[in-house]
Scaffold this motif. Structure first.
Motif, PDB file in Angstrom:
ATOM      1  N   PRO A 162       0.814  -1.223   0.000  1.00  0.00           N
ATOM      2  CA  PRO A 162       0.000   0.000   0.000  1.00  0.00           C
ATOM      3  C   PRO A 162       0.845   1.268   0.000  1.00  0.00           C
ATOM      4  N   GLU A 163       2.065   1.186   0.527  1.00  0.00           N
ATOM      5  CA  GLU A 163       2.924   2.370   0.596  1.00  0.00           C
ATOM      6  C   GLU A 163       3.430   2.759  -0.794  1.00  0.00           C
ATOM      7  N   HIS A 164       3.774   1.770  -1.615  1.00  0.00           N
ATOM      8  CA  HIS A 164       4.379   2.071  -2.913  1.00  0.00           C
ATOM      9  C   HIS A 164       3.376   2.050  -4.069  1.00  0.00           C
ATOM     10  N   ALA A 165       2.260   1.369  -3.888  1.00  0.00           N
ATOM     11  CA  ALA A 165       1.243   1.316  -4.961  1.00  0.00           C
ATOM     12  C   ALA A 165      -0.151   1.376  -4.344  1.00  0.00           C
ATOM     13  N   PRO A 166      -0.494   2.512  -3.730  1.00  0.00           N
ATOM     14  CA  PRO A 166      -1.784   2.610  -3.027  1.00  0.00           C
ATOM     15  C   PRO A 166      -2.990   2.376  -3.926  1.00  0.00           C
ATOM     16  N   GLU A 167      -2.838   2.663  -5.233  1.00  0.00           N
ATOM     17  CA  GLU A 167      -3.973   2.504  -6.143  1.00  0.00           C
ATOM     18  C   GLU A 167      -4.410   1.044  -6.258  1.00  0.00           C
ATOM     19  N   LEU A 168      -3.510   0.106  -6.018  1.00  0.00           N
ATOM     20  CA  LEU A 168      -3.873  -1.313  -6.112  1.00  0.00           C
ATOM     21  C   LEU A 168      -4.700  -1.772  -4.919  1.00  0.00           C
ATOM     22  N   PHE A 169      -4.671  -1.015  -3.840  1.00  0.00           N
ATOM     23  CA  PHE A 169      -5.318  -1.411  -2.597  1.00  0.00           C
ATOM     24  C   PHE A 169      -6.541  -0.550  -2.265  1.00  0.00           C
ATOM     25  N   LYS A 170      -6.535   0.678  -2.724  1.00  0.00           N
ATOM     26  CA  LYS A 170      -7.606   1.610  -2.359  1.00  0.00           C
ATOM     27  C   LYS A 170      -8.571   1.907  -3.501  1.00  0.00           C
ATOM     28  N   GLU A 171      -8.258   1.431  -4.712  1.00  0.00           N
ATOM     29  CA  GLU A 171      -9.123   1.680  -5.861  1.00  0.00           C
ATOM     30  C   GLU A 171      -9.457   0.351  -6.543  1.00  0.00           C
ATOM     31  N   GLU A 172     -10.718   0.142  -6.838  1.00  0.00           N
ATOM     32  CA  GLU A 172     -11.078  -1.052  -7.592  1.00  0.00           C
ATOM     33  C   GLU A 172     -10.717  -0.821  -9.054  1.00  0.00           C
ATOM     34  N   SER A 173      -9.745  -1.576  -9.568  1.00  0.00           N
ATOM     35  CA  SER A 173      -9.296  -1.349 -10.941  1.00  0.00           C
ATOM     36  C   SER A 173     -10.323  -1.820 -11.961  1.00  0.00           C
ATOM     37  N   PHE A 174     -11.142  -2.826 -11.616  1.00  0.00           N
ATOM     38  CA  PHE A 174     -12.157  -3.373 -12.517  1.00  0.00           C
ATOM     39  C   PHE A 174     -11.532  -3.722 -13.862  1.00  0.00           C
ATOM     40  N   VAL A 175     -10.391  -4.404 -13.772  1.00  0.00           N
ATOM     41  CA  VAL A 175      -9.657  -4.791 -14.965  1.00  0.00           C
ATOM     42  C   VAL A 175      -8.744  -5.953 -14.582  1.00  0.00           C
ATOM     43  N   CYS A 176      -8.068  -6.551 -15.552  1.00  0.00           N
ATOM     44  CA  CYS A 176      -7.393  -7.845 -15.376  1.00  0.00           C
ATOM     45  C   CYS A 176      -6.033  -7.746 -14.698  1.00  0.00           C
ATOM     46  N   VAL A 177      -5.963  -7.056 -13.554  1.00  0.00           N
ATOM     47  CA  VAL A 177      -4.738  -6.907 -12.791  1.00  0.00           C
ATOM     48  C   VAL A 177      -4.982  -7.398 -11.373  1.00  0.00           C
ATOM     49  N   CYS A 178      -4.067  -8.227 -10.864  1.00  0.00           N
ATOM     50  CA  CYS A 178      -4.141  -8.704  -9.487  1.00  0.00           C
ATOM     51  C   CYS A 178      -2.790  -8.482  -8.829  1.00  0.00           C
ATOM     52  N   ALA A 179      -2.822  -7.981  -7.603  1.00  0.00           N
ATOM     53  CA  ALA A 179      -1.586  -7.763  -6.852  1.00  0.00           C
ATOM     54  C   ALA A 179      -1.410  -8.866  -5.815  1.00  0.00           C
ATOM     55  N   GLU A 180      -0.163  -9.125  -5.461  1.00  0.00           N
ATOM     56  CA  GLU A 180       0.156 -10.012  -4.335  1.00  0.00           C
ATOM     57  C   GLU A 180       0.956  -9.220  -3.327  1.00  0.00           C
ATOM     58  N   THR A 181       0.608  -9.382  -2.055  1.00  0.00           N
ATOM     59  CA  THR A 181       1.340  -8.698  -0.999  1.00  0.00           C
ATOM     60  C   THR A 181       1.635  -9.691   0.111  1.00  0.00           C
ATOM     61  N   ALA A 182       2.749  -9.506   0.785  1.00  0.00           N
ATOM     62  CA  ALA A 182       3.181 -10.447   1.822  1.00  0.00           C
ATOM     63  C   ALA A 182       3.109  -9.795   3.203  1.00  0.00           C
ATOM     64  N   VAL A 183       2.637 -10.581   4.168  1.00  0.00           N
ATOM     65  CA  VAL A 183       2.577 -10.169   5.566  1.00  0.00           C
ATOM     66  C   VAL A 183       3.590 -10.994   6.346  1.00  0.00           C
ATOM     67  N   LYS A 184       4.401 -10.340   7.165  1.00  0.00           N
ATOM     68  CA  LYS A 184       5.400 -11.055   7.951  1.00  0.00           C
ATOM     69  C   LYS A 184       4.781 -11.523   9.257  1.00  0.00           C
ATOM     70  N   ALA A 185       4.897 -12.834   9.531  1.00  0.00           N
ATOM     71  CA  ALA A 185       4.336 -13.403  10.759  1.00  0.00           C
ATOM     72  C   ALA A 185       5.105 -14.662  11.108  1.00  0.00           C
ATOM     73  N   ALA A 186       5.226 -14.925  12.422  1.00  0.00           N
ATOM     74  CA  ALA A 186       6.021 -16.055  12.897  1.00  0.00           C
ATOM     75  C   ALA A 186       5.258 -17.367  12.895  1.00  0.00           C
ATOM     76  N   SER A 187       3.930 -17.308  12.758  1.00  0.00           N
ATOM     77  CA  SER A 187       3.112 -18.523  12.801  1.00  0.00           C
ATOM     78  C   SER A 187       1.852 -18.301  11.991  1.00  0.00           C
ATOM     79  N   ALA A 188       1.168 -19.399  11.687  1.00  0.00           N
ATOM     80  CA  ALA A 188      -0.100 -19.286  10.963  1.00  0.00           C
ATOM     81  C   ALA A 188      -1.117 -18.516  11.782  1.00  0.00           C
TER      82      ALA A 188
END
Length: 548
Positions: free
Chosen positions: A376-402
């Motif tokens: 969200p910091e580097h590409a906020p438009e992918l997270f805050k705007e519905e693109s309504f087009v054929c683009v999907c983003a992947e983002t990773a969350v750091k966590a020590a366990s499931a």
């Protein structure tokens, strides 16, 4: 403008207020027959508009998202009316239970009469009710809310992408709100107007439905007509705000601050969503990873990704050992699928904004695009705007366990993504069984109208029996993914969210998977089955569904 249509609908609404339930059922039964008669023309028109060969598997999208789901809706509502006649209220497909959080969970699928357990193996859906819900008062008693002295007319602004949306939205107003309907089609799919006029002729002849086409001037005339008492729209939150608060930004801000909406009518809506798919880390088999990757891909490519429930953000755990394998599966599957016609207006501009560069293709198609390691910091438009087009983003969350990941992922999608319509969780089987209460707590915290486990939320929409809409916390000032629910064929009240659960691996291959080789034939047979739900038609459905 529209005065003639409104006058007809007034007469129809007066008749509707005193129409016995058996007569209402007969109208719906007639519509089922007419929809099936028009099904081929319906699908052919949509395929032509979207650049889809009518005799190829992709045509299944237009059948499943058009006549098949519409006929299913009509059958479900007719059954509810019959139940009310015989038992005084709808009959649920199973017992109401309390989950580990003490919340009432009302089953809405599988529905025995429609043979869901056979057609949609392993998939179950229940509706979690709000904490204040009473087990002895589950239903909105629409059959007792008629007012013969007060005709009701609802204006419905139809969606332009999925063809069953405008007609089932209109049917919801007629069947559950006791209102006649003026339906304005979106210019994008106004080509369906002649087909809809024939398919819903029984309602039109009864003055319960009028269908019109046109631009924003016709829409404005409809929503502001003094005899239109309620408005439902499917579209963007920008359209919603323009209707409620005004198109001019300065006027809109002033009205919002003063709480003076431009439109003082009951407004319900289904708006946009940046749809997330959370993958809980764990040890998945190769078969499970592949199946879930194809579930994700199906959710992205369906309808060329012009869906408010197309997956737009995949949330993974940064240190999950299988992360690279899973994402590579998704990416390779996308790359093997042919590009689709970008038929929805503004698609190229939205695509270029999402990917941050110009598109060089000039053949009318856009490439399937997965953007890894987005934030969200580097590409906020992918997270805050519905693109309504054929683009999907992947983002990773750091966590020590499931366990820690699930908690962080829920917070992330609740607070970092726009929208509250629907989302999916992929969960390892053994971990899910060992942490059922933790999963239910996570589901309860998710601020979405539909939460699905291992399956795409498009199924919730297509099943029609669950309520469909954004999270109930929305307001006119902040509608997010919309206000109120449609579908909801058991007429439940105090709805919190729909929860759908399915297996990690689906067998046979779901007909909504883009790689299903006979999906168009299976979808056509399914539509025929929904005419009378005769088990004699099931072998034809299964024959083509198994030829995947």
């Amino acid at each position: 403008m529209l005065d003639s249509e409104i006058a007809d609908l007034k007469r129809g609404s007066l008749r509707l207020q005193s129409m016995p339930l058996p007569q209402r059922r007969k109208l719906l039964d007639k519509c089922v027959d007419e929809v099936l008669r028009q099904a081929d023309a319906w699908v052919a028109a949509a395929c032509q508009a979207k650049g889809i060969p009518v005799d190829r598997p992709l045509a299944a999208e237009e059948c499943l998202g058009g006549p098949a789901s519409t006929m299913r809706y009509l059958q479900l509502v007719a059954k509810t009316l019959l139940d009310v006649e015989h038992f005084g209220q709808p009959q649920l497909p199973g017992p109401v239970v309390r989950n580990s959080l003490g919340r009432l969970a009302v089953p809405v699928m599988p529905v025995a009469r429609l043979y869901d357990a056979l057609l949609f193996r392993g998939i179950q859906a229940s509706v979690w009710l709000l904490p204040e819900a009473d087990n002895d008062d589950l239903f909105t008693r629409f059959w007792e809310t008629v007012d013969p002295a007060n005709p009701k007319i609802a204006g419905v602004l139809g969606a332009g992408n999925v063809s069953s949306i405008p007609v089932t939205d209109a049917l919801h107003q007629i069947c559950f709100q006791n209102a006649s309907v003026l339906l304005k089609l979106n210019p994008v799919n106004a080509y369906l107007e002649p087909t809809f006029q024939k398919a819903f002729r029984p309602l039109i002849e009864s003055d319960l439905l009028r269908i019109v086409c046109g631009g924003s001037d016709v829409g404005a005339a409809m929503v502001h007509h003094p005899d239109v008492s309620a408005v439902h729209l499917t579209g963007s939150h920008h359209t919603h705000d323009a209707i409620i608060w005004g198109a001019d930004h300065a006027e809109r801000d002033q009205r919002m601050q003063a709480d003076l909406p431009l439109l003082n009518k009951k407004v319900t809506s289904e708006l946009g969503n940046v749809t997330p798919w959370i993958v809980v880390p764990g040890s998945y088999t190769k078969r499970q990873l592949r199946s879930q990757a194809e579930h994700v891909v199906a959710s992205i490519v369906n309808n060329a990704s012009f869906n408010c429930i197309a997956t737009k953000v995949i949330v993974t755990c940064e240190d999950w050992p299988q992360r690279e394998i899973f994402l590579s599966l998704v990416e390779s599957m996308l790359q093997r699928l042919p590009a689709r016609q970008a038929y929805y207006p503004g698609a190229v501009d939205r695509y270029e904004r999402a990917v941050g560069k110009a598109i060089s293709s000039d053949d009318g198609t856009l490439p399937w695009t997965l953007i890894r390691n987005a934030s969200p910091e580097h590409a906020p438009e992918l997270f805050k705007e519905e693109s309504f087009v054929c683009v999907c983003a992947e983002t990773a969350v750091k966590a020590a366990s499931a366990e820690a990941f699930l908690e962080k992922a829920v917070d992330f999608v609740n607070h970092q993504l726009f929208g509250t319509l629907s989302m999916t969780l992929t969960i390892p089987e053994a971990w899910h069984k060992a942490n059922r209460e933790l999963v239910e707590l996570a589901v309860s915290r998710l601020k979405y109208g539909s939460v699905c486990i291992n399956h795409w939320a498009g199924i919730v929409y297509g099943m029609m029996s669950p309520p469909w809409g954004g999270h109930h916390g929305s307001t006119l000032r902040k509608p997010e993914s919309g206000l109120g629910f449609v579908h909801n064929t058991f007429s439940l009240k105090n709805v919190d969210k729909t929860v759908l659960v399915g297996p990690l691996v689906s067998y046979p291959k779901p007909v909504w998977f883009p790689t299903h080789r006979s999906s168009h034939r299976a979808a056509k047979q399914l539509a025929k089955f929904y005419q009378n739900c005769s088990p004699l038609r099931l072998p034809s459905v299964f024959w083509h569904a198994m030829r995947s």
